[in-house]
Design an enzyme around this catalytic site. Structure first.
Site, PDB file in Angstrom:
ATOM      1  CD  GLU B 199      -3.027  -0.203   2.420  1.00 24.52           C
ATOM      2  OE1 GLU B 199      -2.511   0.351   3.409  1.00 24.52           O
ATOM      3  OE2 GLU B 199      -4.095  -0.807   2.458  1.00 24.52           O
ATOM      4  CG  LEU B 202      -0.947   7.866   3.593  1.00 25.63           C
ATOM      5  CD1 LEU B 202      -2.374   8.158   4.055  1.00 25.63           C
ATOM      6  CD2 LEU B 202      -0.613   8.707   2.353  1.00 25.63           C
ATOM      7  CE  LYS B 236      -8.288   1.873  16.056  1.00 29.39           C
ATOM      8  NZ  LYS B 236      -9.544   1.169  15.728  1.00 29.39           N
ATOM      9  CD  GLU B 274      -9.920   0.438  12.015  1.00 24.63           C
ATOM     10  OE1 GLU B 274     -10.040   0.434  13.245  1.00 24.63           O
ATOM     11  OE2 GLU B 274      -8.951  -0.087  11.416  1.00 24.63           O
ATOM     12  CD  GLU B 287      -8.227  -3.173   9.513  1.00 23.71           C
ATOM     13  OE1 GLU B 287      -7.071  -3.274   9.097  1.00 23.71           O
ATOM     14  OE2 GLU B 287      -8.678  -3.815  10.477  1.00 23.71           O
ATOM     15  CG  ASN B 289     -12.104  -3.354  12.413  1.00 19.49           C
ATOM     16  OD1 ASN B 289     -11.417  -4.235  11.893  1.00 19.49           O
ATOM     17  ND2 ASN B 289     -11.597  -2.205  12.808  1.00 19.49           N
ATOM     18  NE  ARG B 291     -12.993  -6.313  15.855  1.00 21.31           N
ATOM     19  CZ  ARG B 291     -12.402  -5.207  16.261  1.00 21.31           C
ATOM     20  NH1 ARG B 291     -12.983  -4.452  17.164  1.00 21.31           N
ATOM     21  NH2 ARG B 291     -11.228  -4.826  15.771  1.00 21.31           N
ATOM     22  CB  VAL B 294     -11.640  -1.207  22.345  1.00 19.77           C
ATOM     23  CG1 VAL B 294     -11.247  -0.704  23.730  1.00 19.77           C
ATOM     24  CG2 VAL B 294     -11.130  -2.619  22.118  1.00 19.77           C
TER      25      VAL B 294
END
Lengths: 150, 444, 444, 150
Positions: B199, B202, B236, B274, B287, B289, B291, B294
């Protein structure tokens, strides 16, 4: 006096892993003791849970093994599921009180996800107590039989 | 409506789910390993079943044990939390086969988004902006070709990876061969899949993510964004909502794009898309997620909703019925993940909690899995508590978080509270000048 | 702006003030009695000064000691909390004379509203609806005359009373003489003032109160109402906002009346106007409390503001600048006062906290003055913690409070949590059919 | 006896790190034991407060009295305020070390709200220590003088 710190660390690791409060080793004239008192239970929520905590946190059997205890040994459940004493609803129990068993002999079934898991004896001995009623649910680590080894 | 829910998780997220279930009048079943026999989720559920030893592979990750626990307790639905089996499509399928309602996305959605390369292709086809990237790399020669075509610096990523693991930055083709071989071996070991791809890399992106909810009636709600740029090794540690880096226009444009895209795939339950935000203000899809995450509480606080409640409603086939005000954030929320770890070396710090005083007062929410006298086992995630604050403005939220961190006392283990305090006191953080490199570049 | 604030109080309200001060960057000075040397407010303030022995008359009520503590620490402002010296106009005046900013109303306002009879007359003159009542009773003959003119049942009240103390219900003139003599002696002993008067007695009123804020620029904000009908011997134990008994019209009419009235007297800082709501839907003025109240958090939650912050802004001479949305409630909030007392006999239960687990999670706020291992002294108010919840609807708030009470564990002392649970589980409470008689009539 | 302090420090570090309550090592005729009893005060916030807690919670003196202690008796402050040893800035101290005092004799002033509160001795004795510097703030219960009774 010279300390073997690595040995000491190893003992502490063991203490942790096995969730013990004390290890004491005496050899010849040497003695080592490490100890961790359980923190006083301030702030422990204990009254709320409605769960029947059948599983003892100290239960050390992690397989259908037969750990020595003061009052004999126990066969514990290696699965969560439903406990059956016989191969079929009308069948005879695999074993009963007073029966002698040999390693590899099927003692009961714990059913989970429609699978019948046969629980085998790992030691030779005599069944002295059946601790769970036929058809009742068991958790991982629950005691199923008491056995007198030998 | 199902009446008994099994929570296939532990720690704060298990408690989080138990709490909402209880508020909805649903009965709860906790599953726990032997070492968690006295854990808070075990104690606070209506029923608790021991499913295996401390090793998560033989307990929290062991599908047959969890299904059997549902069978013997008569649970009708399963909430997977995050981590463990939450993104395991086989688990979701097994639940369905056993007549258990899985509170989460459909298994095919999990598979669709689980592979990073196919997810990116899918996102692109759905009209989401994606970062320039390549197909799966065939071999080392192909790697050199692809990297040069894309232009250095590039990021080498594992197709089956996640949580930031298995990524390598390459500034030039120097060392590419050895990095490629290492990464391939790592990926095979970690994810059982050695597919790699490149990819565009950045330098100082922000991590921005959008919370979505989809129901069985085809409704998709986009519940604003979270900024999660404060990361350590792609983990995170501080999240906030909303992000200072988005204009109202960027927010509403991207929300519309996501709503259309997720409507097209018929996405169900909670999910997070995300993105990276580059220095020119471009958002690119990273991506998805499938689900609960957190950091979901920061969205809950600014939107005034309960995401677990919505997940349960969706699993029950009810249509989403969020108040219109829930589509614009009110105030600002910040979450600090309190980990049982050394604040400098980041070494895990399991142990017994000897002292505990959690922050309280106006605008402070605590989601914690610990209690005084309880043990933090070495076997699981080091996250022990989430401290979340809500205030009218970002500056007030920062002041409140500093105050809350200052009065939080967790004795017996080391925690990353000092690290949080350093971030919260930093002028660049205060001014919102952050990127995913922030922690790396933070002077100690 | 002042930079150092002395908090002339203890327990949860002292912590409450310390927290907001800290968020505003103000330094804090706690004062404490000898027995409170290890109390939470002593520990969490920037500085702490021991001002006297456990007996509150020689510490928290001892004006010279508190002023001296401000002098030696260089505090520039004083927040009195509630109770203790909070309604003592002499204390407010002394602060002013010593150059200390008193964070609260002006001394003359305290005096104006402190005497119940003159407060009622003032309220009437300001256009507030008042309960039918009499002037001060001269003697027993006058009492009989006045009671008959008003019509039984009547309520005999102490002019200098407060907090529900010194009140007697009379169904007929039978026994009036002895009750009158007793009440007069009680009132003299308790309030140093034996003036008594009659009020019309309402059988099953609701207690409704309006929160106000006034600034030095003549702005008055009315921040909605609280319902505090769940009382035991006139002591509130559960409060909520908004009240189910008010229509939007009643609310806005009364708010307008109050705004006009309080503007006329130039009211400063936070205050509460208490009303009774009778079964016909009439609100009648009861009294005005010129201070922050125990139950202020329910207003904070539904209005999204910090009342202590506003008090500090007002004391600093800043104009009120509340967001317009703060004038309409969002969702529903409930507060349970957790008292250290036997839930059946209501006998105080001081002692050492041996176990402590406070509720957490979405929509739960905890304002507590206790910690595991800490002591609840016998010398002060039995209030040890306030559990406050916020949810989109009243039904959800009730479910959340039940959940929160269920996971709260306070060991070593007895608390009134079981009583709260009985109220929260009661169908009449659920349906909002409550009055100040609710607890009295609650079957055990 | 010669102590190996480094070795001892190492043991203490281990005790802390591993969160133990006791380590005991015996070798030949040597024995080392380090032990820390678990604090009962679980949940006690102790690290946050920046306040200098000069006042002891056990301080029993509630008046300028002279409670007997093992090392003499103390005159404590019955007020919060500023401590002055002399009636005026240039004046002589009321008392100094070595001075005999009688009940009722003025020992110092504690100023609060511009009021000069004279603190008097309640017992006869000799001043053996002055514990607060002139002009410094004192809290209620702070020790001002140590006195030898008699």
């Amino acid at each position: 006096m010279k300390l073997d710190l690595d040995q000491l660390r190893e003992l502490i690791r063991l203490l942790d892993e096995a969730n013990l409060t004390e290890i004491e080793v005496e050899q010849d004239d040497d003695r080592i003791r490490v100890r961790r008192d359980p923190a006083p239970a301030v702030g422990v929520p204990s009254s709320e849970s409605k769960a029947a905590h059948k599983a003892q946190s100290s239960g050390s059997a992690v397989a259908p093994s037969a750990p020595e205890e003061d009052d004999g040994a126990y066969i514990t459940s290696p699965f969560v599921g439903t406990f059956y004493r016989a191969p079929s609803p009308d069948g005879e129990p695999f074993v009963d009180i007073g029966d002698s068993v040999v390693p590899g002999q099927v003692l009961c079934i714990v059913e989970a996800m429609k699978l019948m898991n046969e629980i085998e004896a790992e030691v030779a001995g005599t069944i002295v107590e059946v601790l769970v009623e036929n058809g009742k649910p068991v958790e991982y680590g629950d005691r199923l039989f008491r056995i007198e080894i030998g | 409506m199902f009446e008994k829910v099994l929570i296939a998780n532990r720690g704060e997220i298990a408690l989080r789910v138990i709490r909402t279930c209880r508020e909805l009048g649903l009965r709860t079943v906790a599953v726990h390993s032997e070492i968690d026999a006295d854990a808070l989720h075990t104690r606070l559920a209506d029923e608790a079943i021991c499913i295996g030893p401390a090793d998560p592979r033989r307990s929290y990750l062991h599908i047959p044990a969890i299904i059997a626990a549902a069978e013997i307790t008569g649970a009708e639905a399963v909430h997977p939390g995050y981590g463990f089996l939450s993104e395991n499509s086989e688990f979701a399928e097994t639940c369905a086969q056993c007549g258990l309602e899985f509170i989460g996305p459909l298994p095919e959605q999990m598979r669709l988004w689980g592979d990073k390369v196919s997810a990116r292709a899918l996102a692109k086809s759905l009209g989401l902006p994606t970062l320039e990237g390549t197909d799966i790399i065939k071999d080392i020669e192909d790697a050199v070709r692809k990297a040069e075509a894309l232009g250095f610096p590039v990021l080498l990523k594992a197709s089956g990876g996640g949580g930031g693991r298995g990524m390598h930055v390459l500034q030039s083709k120097e060392g590419l061969r050895s990095v490629f071989e290492t990464a391939r071996a790592e990926s095979r070991a970690a994810f059982g899949n050695d597919s790699l791809y490149f990819e565009k890399y950045l330098e100082r992106p922000r991590h921005i993510e959008f919370q979505i909810l989809g129901d069985t009636h085809g409704n998709i709600h986009v519940l604003g964004e979270r900024e999660c740029s404060i990361q350590r090794r792609h983990q995170k540690i501080i999240e906030e909502a909303p992000s200072v880096a988005l204009t109202e226009e960027m927010r509403s444009d991207m929300s519309a794009t996501i709503r259309r895209a997720m409507g097209e795939v018929g996405y169900l339950s909670a999910g997070t898309l995300e993105f990276l935000l580059d220095e020119r203000g471009e958002l690119t899809f990273l991506e998805m997620n499938p689900r609960i995450q957190v950091e979901h509480p920061v969205t809950e606080l600014v939107m005034g909703i309960d995401l677990i409640h919505e997940q349960i409603r969706i699993a029950d086939g009810q249509p989403l019925a969020l108040p219109s005000q829930s589509l614009t954030p009110r105030g600002h929320a910040i979450e600090c993940r309190i980990n049982a770890e050394d604040p400098d070396t980041f070494a895990p710090s399991p142990g017994v909690i000897t002292e505990l005083h959690m922050a309280g007062g106006t605008g402070v929410r605590v989601d914690s899995g610990i209690f005084g006298g309880g043990r933090v086992p070495a076997h699981y995630d080091p996250l022990v508590a989430k401290l979340i604050v809500h205030a009218p403005t970002r500056a007030q939220a920062i002041a409140k978080m500093r105050r809350a961190l200052g009065e939080t006392i967790i004795g017996g283990i080391r925690t990353n509270i000092p690290l949080h305090q350093r971030v919260l006191e930093h002028p660049a953080f205060e001014e919102g000048r952050i990127s995913t490199k922030f922690l790396e570049e933070l002077p100690t």
